[in-house]
Design a protein around this motif. Structure first.
Motif, PDB file in Angstrom:
ATOM      1  N   ASN A 164      28.572  47.706  41.621  1.00  0.00           N
ATOM      2  CA  ASN A 164      27.840  47.764  41.052  1.00  0.00           C
ATOM      3  C   ASN A 164      28.286  46.822  38.704  1.00  0.00           C
ATOM      4  N   TRP A 165      28.009  46.608  38.671  1.00  0.00           N
ATOM      5  CA  TRP A 165      28.447  45.061  37.569  1.00  0.00           C
ATOM      6  C   TRP A 165      29.049  45.923  36.991  1.00  0.00           C
ATOM      7  N   ASP A 166      29.289  46.525  36.809  1.00  0.00           N
ATOM      8  CA  ASP A 166      30.955  47.266  35.847  1.00  0.00           C
ATOM      9  C   ASP A 166      32.425  46.796  36.276  1.00  0.00           C
ATOM     10  N   THR A 167      31.982  45.871  37.755  1.00  0.00           N
ATOM     11  CA  THR A 167      32.963  45.306  38.863  1.00  0.00           C
ATOM     12  C   THR A 167      32.707  44.186  38.815  1.00  0.00           C
ATOM     13  N   THR A 168      33.709  43.148  38.477  1.00  0.00           N
ATOM     14  CA  THR A 168      33.439  41.847  38.285  1.00  0.00           C
ATOM     15  C   THR A 168      34.479  41.464  39.470  1.00  0.00           C
ATOM     16  N   SER A 169      34.687  40.072  39.363  1.00  0.00           N
ATOM     17  CA  SER A 169      35.659  39.138  39.634  1.00  0.00           C
ATOM     18  C   SER A 169      37.168  39.467  38.816  1.00  0.00           C
ATOM     19  N   ASP A 170      36.865  39.847  37.990  1.00  0.00           N
ATOM     20  CA  ASP A 170      37.961  40.648  36.825  1.00  0.00           C
ATOM     21  C   ASP A 170      38.997  41.848  37.910  1.00  0.00           C
ATOM     22  N   SER A 171      38.052  43.069  38.232  1.00  0.00           N
ATOM     23  CA  SER A 171      38.598  43.903  38.017  1.00  0.00           C
ATOM     24  C   SER A 171      39.198  43.983  39.697  1.00  0.00           C
ATOM     25  N   LEU A 172      38.063  42.982  40.530  1.00  0.00           N
ATOM     26  CA  LEU A 172      38.942  43.107  42.061  1.00  0.00           C
ATOM     27  C   LEU A 172      39.721  42.282  41.986  1.00  0.00           C
ATOM     28  N   ALA A 173      40.449  41.182  41.076  1.00  0.00           N
ATOM     29  CA  ALA A 173      41.237  40.062  41.390  1.00  0.00           C
ATOM     30  C   ALA A 173      42.883  41.757  40.950  1.00  0.00           C
ATOM     31  N   ALA A 174      42.073  42.509  39.725  1.00  0.00           N
ATOM     32  CA  ALA A 174      43.101  43.322  39.888  1.00  0.00           C
ATOM     33  C   ALA A 174      43.597  43.854  41.134  1.00  0.00           C
ATOM     34  N   TRP A 175      42.150  44.350  41.590  1.00  0.00           N
ATOM     35  CA  TRP A 175      42.487  45.558  42.469  1.00  0.00           C
ATOM     36  C   TRP A 175      42.942  44.674  44.145  1.00  0.00           C
ATOM     37  N   LEU A 176      43.101  43.933  43.663  1.00  0.00           N
ATOM     38  CA  LEU A 176      43.756  43.045  45.147  1.00  0.00           C
ATOM     39  C   LEU A 176      45.554  42.735  44.380  1.00  0.00           C
ATOM     40  N   SER A 177      45.484  42.538  42.983  1.00  0.00           N
ATOM     41  CA  SER A 177      47.096  42.438  42.984  1.00  0.00           C
ATOM     42  C   SER A 177      47.922  43.635  43.313  1.00  0.00           C
TER      43      SER A 177
END
Length: 196
Positions: free
Chosen positions: A116-129
């Protein structure tokens, strides 16, 4: 290991080359770069509005948008190592390189919490971290950023995506926000931090 998310808004900014060069010069063996989506992802929004397809397709297209930005980064600085999964990231770091994540491993045929659009590359970077058990997540934006402001306020102002706080709430890593002009500050952080 530090994750550095470079916003897509830097994709047309001369400071991008400086960020990539400085990260490569002082971050070998320690840095994983997460590309934003930038205007590659902006095109997805346009197509979604025009053709009225769902968020699942848009999510997958945005992962490919991030991948295009990753390829562009490596085109700008060929010494960067492209990596699509954790093993490739860790191998690049063991070899003293800087990895650039291409998130194609997250392409999915089924909707989930990320599609969804609430999860962008910012959140994906946090997920990867979190997945990599990183020590630090540095988010680089083109807009002015007051690093002392609460993350919730930055979310409400649209500086960070809507799910970012949720992803970093219980994080074991430090979260820092940087403006595109803060490359010297980032370099200082890397030089003054002991290598893991």
């Amino acid at each position: 290991m530090w994750v550095v998310k470079i916003g897509g808004s830097l994709s047309h900014d001369p400071s991008l080359r400086d960020w990539l060069t400085q990260l490569w010069e002082v971050g070998g063996g320690r840095i994983v770069i997460v590309p934003g989506g930038g205007d590659f992802a902006d095109r997805v929004r346009i197509y979604q509005k025009e053709w009225e397809f769902g968020d699942l397709a848009a999510h997958n297209m945005c992962l490919l948008a991030m991948t295009q930005y990753a390829l562009m980064m490596q085109g700008v600085l060929p010494e960067l190592v492209l990596a699509t999964n954790e093993d490739m990231i860790r191998r690049a770091l063991r070899n003293g390189k800087v990895a650039v994540w291409m998130p194609i491993g997250l392409l999915t045929a089924t909707p989930n919490a990320m599609t969804n659009w609430d999860t962008t590359s910012d959140s994906l970077a946090a997920w990867l971290s979190t997945s990599l058990n990183a020590e630090r997540l540095m988010v680089v934006k083109s807009c002015a950023v007051d690093s002392g402001r609460p993350l919730e306020l930055l979310v409400s102002e649209g500086v960070l995506d809507a799910r970012f706080v949720e992803y970093v709430n219980d994080a074991n890593y430090v979260v820092e926000l940087f403006n595109k002009g803060d490359v010297g500050l980032m370099r200082e952080r890397l030089l003054n931090s002991p290598a893991a």
